[in-house]
Design a protein around this motif. Structure first.
Motif, PDB file in Angstrom:
ATOM      1  N   GLU A 165       0.808  -1.215   0.000  1.00  0.00           N
ATOM      2  CA  GLU A 165       0.000   0.000   0.000  1.00  0.00           C
ATOM      3  C   GLU A 165       0.844   1.269   0.000  1.00  0.00           C
ATOM      4  O   GLU A 165       0.393   2.338  -0.428  1.00  0.00           O
ATOM      5  CB  GLU A 165      -0.937   0.024   1.221  1.00  0.00           C
ATOM      6  CG  GLU A 165      -1.828  -1.184   1.375  1.00  0.00           C
ATOM      7  CD  GLU A 165      -1.101  -2.362   2.026  1.00  0.00           C
ATOM      8  OE1 GLU A 165      -0.296  -2.166   2.963  1.00  0.00           O
ATOM      9  OE2 GLU A 165      -1.334  -3.493   1.567  1.00  0.00           O
ATOM     10  N   GLN A 166       2.071   1.188   0.494  1.00  0.00           N
ATOM     11  CA  GLN A 166       2.985   2.334   0.500  1.00  0.00           C
ATOM     12  C   GLN A 166       3.840   2.384  -0.770  1.00  0.00           C
ATOM     13  O   GLN A 166       4.795   3.145  -0.856  1.00  0.00           O
ATOM     14  CB  GLN A 166       3.911   2.295   1.725  1.00  0.00           C
ATOM     15  CG  GLN A 166       3.230   2.627   3.037  1.00  0.00           C
ATOM     16  CD  GLN A 166       2.448   1.438   3.582  1.00  0.00           C
ATOM     17  OE1 GLN A 166       2.890   0.299   3.519  1.00  0.00           O
ATOM     18  NE2 GLN A 166       1.265   1.718   4.112  1.00  0.00           N
ATOM     19  N   ASN A 167       3.491   1.543  -1.752  1.00  0.00           N
ATOM     20  CA  ASN A 167       4.223   1.447  -3.018  1.00  0.00           C
ATOM     21  C   ASN A 167       5.678   1.035  -2.827  1.00  0.00           C
ATOM     22  O   ASN A 167       6.564   1.490  -3.551  1.00  0.00           O
ATOM     23  CB  ASN A 167       4.136   2.754  -3.819  1.00  0.00           C
ATOM     24  CG  ASN A 167       2.738   2.999  -4.338  1.00  0.00           C
ATOM     25  OD1 ASN A 167       2.040   2.062  -4.722  1.00  0.00           O
ATOM     26  ND2 ASN A 167       2.317   4.246  -4.327  1.00  0.00           N
ATOM     27  N   LEU A 168       5.918   0.150  -1.856  1.00  0.00           N
ATOM     28  CA  LEU A 168       7.245  -0.409  -1.610  1.00  0.00           C
ATOM     29  C   LEU A 168       7.215  -1.905  -1.868  1.00  0.00           C
ATOM     30  O   LEU A 168       6.205  -2.567  -1.643  1.00  0.00           O
ATOM     31  CB  LEU A 168       7.683  -0.143  -0.168  1.00  0.00           C
ATOM     32  CG  LEU A 168       7.807   1.322   0.242  1.00  0.00           C
ATOM     33  CD1 LEU A 168       8.107   1.431   1.730  1.00  0.00           C
ATOM     34  CD2 LEU A 168       8.882   2.019  -0.578  1.00  0.00           C
ATOM     35  N   ALA A 169       8.345  -2.423  -2.354  1.00  0.00           N
ATOM     36  CA  ALA A 169       8.465  -3.866  -2.593  1.00  0.00           C
ATOM     37  C   ALA A 169       9.855  -4.312  -2.178  1.00  0.00           C
ATOM     38  O   ALA A 169      10.833  -3.566  -2.300  1.00  0.00           O
ATOM     39  CB  ALA A 169       8.232  -4.192  -4.063  1.00  0.00           C
ATOM     40  N   LEU A 170       9.931  -5.542  -1.699  1.00  0.00           N
ATOM     41  CA  LEU A 170      11.197  -6.149  -1.300  1.00  0.00           C
ATOM     42  C   LEU A 170      11.505  -7.283  -2.258  1.00  0.00           C
ATOM     43  O   LEU A 170      10.666  -8.157  -2.487  1.00  0.00           O
ATOM     44  CB  LEU A 170      11.071  -6.690   0.127  1.00  0.00           C
ATOM     45  CG  LEU A 170      12.350  -7.082   0.838  1.00  0.00           C
ATOM     46  CD1 LEU A 170      13.228  -5.854   1.073  1.00  0.00           C
ATOM     47  CD2 LEU A 170      12.023  -7.751   2.160  1.00  0.00           C
ATOM     48  N   CYS A 171      12.704  -7.268  -2.845  1.00  0.00           N
ATOM     49  CA  CYS A 171      13.108  -8.366  -3.724  1.00  0.00           C
ATOM     50  C   CYS A 171      13.330  -9.612  -2.885  1.00  0.00           C
ATOM     51  O   CYS A 171      14.143  -9.597  -1.963  1.00  0.00           O
ATOM     52  CB  CYS A 171      14.384  -7.999  -4.483  1.00  0.00           C
ATOM     53  SG  CYS A 171      15.077  -9.387  -5.408  1.00  0.00           S
TER      54      CYS A 171
END
Length: 188
Positions: A165-171
């Motif tokens: 929802e915060q437009n963050l992603a973890l590889c």
């Protein structure tokens, strides 16, 4: 110094970087520039004016025509295709109309994909096997299908990114974090 299989032909005037391997039945024309530590698989053709950066992996049966420019760390899958004339005709000489195609750092292009000339594929984009790419591709974008369409985002490590929802992603492979903002991805 580079390695060249005895069946490969490298024309005088081609520039080949140290550590590059040129395998069976390849032809590299004069005026081609190939960086250090590249690999050209079996039956690869590299035309005059092609530029490959460092550590580019070109799999079997790929033809790189005049106008193709690949930055460092690009992967070109087996039998993928570049074009260099938008509207070819056998009876019309269009050598003066070659369009450049830019493939930026870290891009992966899957097996049997086709890339229309005159476009730019952004850094670390991922083109799926068999895709037919007709327009520019943003950095980190994942494109598949015919015609190719944008279906998601990829990390520099080659893993699919899923944004919260915060437009963050973890590889999941590297642990690196990415942000999606205004329709573009950046590594944090």
């Amino acid at each position: 110094m580079h390695f060249q299989h005895p069946s490969a032909i490298v024309d005088s005037g081609a520039q080949i970087g140290a550590g590059t391997k040129i395998w069976h039945f390849c032809h590299v024309m004069a005026g081609a520039v190939i960086g250090e530590n590249c690999s050209l698989g079996q039956n690869v053709f590299v035309a005059e004016g092609v530029i490959l950066g460092k550590n580019v992996k070109v799999q079997n049966n790929v033809s790189l025509y005049s106008g193709v420019i690949c930055a460092d760390d690009v992967f070109l899958g087996p039998s993928m295709v570049f074009t260099n004339v938008y509207n070819p005709r056998s009876a019309v000489n269009r050598k003066g109309e070659y369009r450049q195609t830019w493939v930026e750092r870290g891009v992966t292009i899957g097996a049997n994909a086709t890339i229309l000339c005159g476009i730019r594929i952004g850094a670390y984009a991922f083109i799926g096997a068999g895709a037919v790419v007709l327009k520019d591709v943003l950095p980190y974008a994942l494109w598949v299908g015919n015609p190719a369409r944008h279906i998601g985002w990829m990390s520099e490590y080659g893993e699919r990114l899923y944004f919260d929802e915060q437009n963050l992603a973890l590889c999941p492979g590297s642990g690196e974090q990415y942000r999606l903002e205004h329709g573009q991805v950046t590594k944090i």
